[in-house]
Design a protein around this motif. Structure first.
Motif, PDB file in Angstrom:
ATOM      1  N   UNK A   3     -12.381 -20.378 -20.907  1.00 11.04           N
ATOM      2  CA  UNK A   3     -13.682 -19.796 -21.232  1.00 11.04           C
ATOM      3  C   UNK A   3     -13.603 -18.888 -22.454  1.00 11.04           C
ATOM      4  N   UNK A   4     -12.506 -18.118 -22.557  1.00  9.04           N
ATOM      5  CA  UNK A   4     -12.344 -17.231 -23.708  1.00  9.04           C
ATOM      6  C   UNK A   4     -12.256 -18.039 -24.998  1.00  9.04           C
ATOM      7  N   UNK A   5     -11.482 -19.134 -24.968  1.00 13.34           N
ATOM      8  CA  UNK A   5     -11.327 -19.952 -26.175  1.00 13.34           C
ATOM      9  C   UNK A   5     -12.614 -20.718 -26.478  1.00 13.34           C
ATOM     10  N   UNK A   6     -13.172 -21.349 -25.454  1.00 18.57           N
ATOM     11  CA  UNK A   6     -14.361 -22.192 -25.659  1.00 18.57           C
ATOM     12  C   UNK A   6     -15.541 -21.389 -26.188  1.00 18.57           C
ATOM     13  N   UNK A   7     -15.677 -20.159 -25.716  1.00 17.31           N
ATOM     14  CA  UNK A   7     -16.789 -19.309 -26.139  1.00 17.31           C
ATOM     15  C   UNK A   7     -16.480 -18.570 -27.440  1.00 17.31           C
ATOM     16  N   UNK A   8     -15.330 -18.869 -28.021  1.00 14.01           N
ATOM     17  CA  UNK A   8     -14.893 -18.232 -29.278  1.00 14.01           C
ATOM     18  C   UNK A   8     -14.859 -16.710 -29.146  1.00 14.01           C
ATOM     19  N   UNK A   9     -14.343 -16.252 -27.999  1.00 11.78           N
ATOM     20  CA  UNK A   9     -14.296 -14.820 -27.714  1.00 11.78           C
ATOM     21  C   UNK A   9     -12.892 -14.241 -27.851  1.00 11.78           C
ATOM     22  N   UNK A  10     -11.958 -15.029 -28.342  1.00 16.21           N
ATOM     23  CA  UNK A  10     -10.598 -14.523 -28.491  1.00 16.21           C
ATOM     24  C   UNK A  10     -10.530 -13.335 -29.433  1.00 16.21           C
ATOM     25  N   UNK A  11      -9.500 -12.510 -29.270  1.00 18.21           N
ATOM     26  CA  UNK A  11      -9.317 -11.336 -30.126  1.00 18.21           C
ATOM     27  C   UNK A  11      -7.853 -11.243 -30.547  1.00 18.21           C
ATOM     28  N   UNK A  12      -7.578 -10.303 -31.433  1.00 19.58           N
ATOM     29  CA  UNK A  12      -6.219 -10.094 -31.926  1.00 19.58           C
ATOM     30  C   UNK A  12      -5.293  -9.597 -30.827  1.00 19.58           C
ATOM     31  N   UNK A  13      -5.856  -9.141 -29.694  1.00 18.49           N
ATOM     32  CA  UNK A  13      -5.038  -8.598 -28.611  1.00 18.49           C
ATOM     33  C   UNK A  13      -4.317  -9.686 -27.813  1.00 18.49           C
ATOM     34  N   UNK A  14      -4.832 -10.909 -27.841  1.00 19.62           N
ATOM     35  CA  UNK A  14      -4.250 -11.995 -27.053  1.00 19.62           C
ATOM     36  C   UNK A  14      -2.969 -12.499 -27.730  1.00 19.62           C
ATOM     37  N   UNK A  15      -1.840 -12.405 -27.008  1.00 20.78           N
ATOM     38  CA  UNK A  15      -0.565 -12.875 -27.570  1.00 20.78           C
ATOM     39  C   UNK A  15      -0.034 -14.099 -26.833  1.00 20.78           C
ATOM     40  N   UNK A  16      -0.543 -14.373 -25.633  1.00 20.13           N
ATOM     41  CA  UNK A  16      -0.039 -15.501 -24.854  1.00 20.13           C
ATOM     42  C   UNK A  16      -1.181 -16.156 -24.096  1.00 20.13           C
ATOM     43  N   UNK A  17      -1.152 -17.497 -24.061  1.00 20.22           N
ATOM     44  CA  UNK A  17      -2.313 -18.245 -23.571  1.00 20.22           C
ATOM     45  C   UNK A  17      -1.853 -19.513 -22.868  1.00 20.22           C
ATOM     46  N   UNK A  18      -2.404 -19.747 -21.676  1.00 19.89           N
ATOM     47  CA  UNK A  18      -2.132 -20.986 -20.949  1.00 19.89           C
ATOM     48  C   UNK A  18      -3.435 -21.749 -20.776  1.00 19.89           C
TER      49      UNK A  18
END
Length: 436
Positions: free
Chosen positions: A158-173
């Motif tokens: 949901x975070x990726x699809x909604x283009x809501x990612x931020x510089x704080x995210x360092x790891x993603x599954x």
């Protein structure tokens, strides 16, 4: 011994299971349940299913609060992604982040925040795992985009699809939910500091120039045969794990994935498999290469002989050997150039002979040629491997061993199960106390 009332036995077991039997958790939660109704017990169990017990977390957090910044990063990585995983692989990633994983893991172990098992995997108690994940969740309870790690598939998607990612995210599954989804360059442009990415299916679409520039770990299962991406350049990649039926010698992603001089680990799990290994000439610092596939015919690209730092090399075939009308795997590269190699394994391959230059692999400690059913002899040069400790020749067609094996002063174990060796007196003569 104190026992719960008869009608409380089942729920007691459920609560004990949920806390994984951790004495501290049982003491704290047990004291809160003393004298309460069965309805209260059930309510407590429901809360434990949703949110870890706060008092337990607070006590466990005392040790966590004593950690240094790099130790915190490693602890949270393990809690979110690496429980029951091989220790060595994330260590390469942490080194690339200028951490000191050997020292930091020792500190975490001494503080009982994790354990490294006998088979060199990372293990953490469920309560400590929950502590780590709860700490990440509380980085921003309401907005996951502001958390450092996103491991729950739906939340991450949901975070990726909604283009809501931020510089704080360092790891993603990104697994399980979106095998047909194409992730765009615009979506990943919101994640400039991503260093760990785990994908299951999906594809990459658009111009990825200057994106994923900090990515050090890529694990991608069910890879697509064609990438719909331009200018993907994974120059910082350290660990690469690929699996799926589309991983062939002509896979479109090789150029993007094998351009990093920092690559240390490559694992390929492909069915039916590769006919030829890709060009490794740009990953000259590679240390571990494992190829698992169903076919037992594979041509090794000559670039492999350039990997002077390679320590661990395995080719594993799951296909039953064919006896008639088949080609043989000729081992076209010169083994002697791989002078850093400590473990060499070729399981189930149509291997006809070992090149005599194997005697130059002076650091080799482990050699496995299991189920290479066409292999009938070993070269005399094998006696030059003074550091060799284990040899496994299960299921080969070897009828006798070269006498030079008597020079293997470090050899501890020799497995000759299902071979054609009959002269056991000769074997005993050259054994020097081996175990077989």
């Amino acid at each position: 011994m104190d026992l719960p009332p008869h009608d409380f036995v089942d729920i007691s077991r459920q609560i004990t299971t949920k806390t994984s039997g951790l004495p501290l958790a049982l003491e704290i939660i047990g004291s809160s349940l003393y004298g309460e109704s069965k309805k209260f017990w059930k309510g407590t169990l429901q809360k434990l299913e949703l949110v870890p017990n706060q008092v337990v977390l607070n006590k466990l957090k005392i040790s966590y609060d004593m950690l240094e910044p790099h130790q915190i990063e490693i602890f949270l990585d393990i809690a979110c992604f690496f429980i029951r995983k091989d220790r060595l692989h994330p260590c390469y990633m942490w080194k690339a982040s200028n951490y000191f994983p050997k020292r930091e893991l020792l500190v975490l172990s001494r503080m009982s925040l994790l354990r490294i098992t006998k088979d060199d995997t990372l293990w953490m108690h469920n309560q400590l795992r929950d502590l780590g994940r709860e700490i990440v969740r509380r980085e921003d309870v309401n907005f996951p985009r502001n958390r450092s790690r996103l491991w729950e598939p739906k939340i991450a998607f949901d975070v990726v699809r909604m283009k809501e990612g931020t510089y704080k995210v360092v790891a993603l599954r990104l697994t399980r939910l979106y095998k047909e989804h194409s992730f765009t360059s615009e979506e990943f442009s919101k994640l400039p500091n991503l260093r760990y990415l785990e994908l299951e299916g999906g594809n990459l679409v658009g111009d990825f120039k200057n994106l994923l520039s900090k990515l050090t770990w890529l694990s991608w299962s069910n890879c697509p045969s064609e990438l719909n991406v331009m200018n993907l350049c994974l120059e910082k990649l350290v660990v690469l794990k690929l699996s799926g039926i589309n991983i062939t010698e002509g896979w479109a992603g090789w150029r993007s994935c094998l351009m990093s001089k920092d690559l240390k680990v490559i694992e390929i799990n492909s069915y039916p498999g590769l006919k030829r290994t890709p060009d490794f000439s740009k990953c000259l610092n590679l240390k571990r290469l494992v190829i698992k596939q169903s076919t037992n015919l594979l041509v090794v690209d000559g670039s492999l002989s350039k990997l002077e730092h390679l320590k661990h090399f395995e080719i594993i075939s799951c296909e039953s050997p064919k006896r008639d009308g088949c080609e043989h795997y000729p081992v076209p590269f010169v083994l002697g150039s791989l002078k850093s190699m400590s473990k060499l394994g070729m399981r189930g391959m149509h291997l006809q002979e070992l090149h005599h230059s194997i005697g130059q692999m002076t650091r080799l400690e482990y050699l496995s040629l299991d189920y290479c059913s066409f292999l009938k002899t070993l070269p005399n040069s094998i006696g030059d491997l003074k550091m060799l400790r284990w040899i496994s020749l299960i299921g080969t067609s070897i009828k006798k061993l070269p006498r030079t094996m008597g020079k293997l002063v470090s050899l501890l174990e020799l497995d000759l199960s299902m071979t054609k060796i009959k002269n056991y007196l000769l074997l005993l003569e050259i054994s020097n106390g081996w175990r077989f």
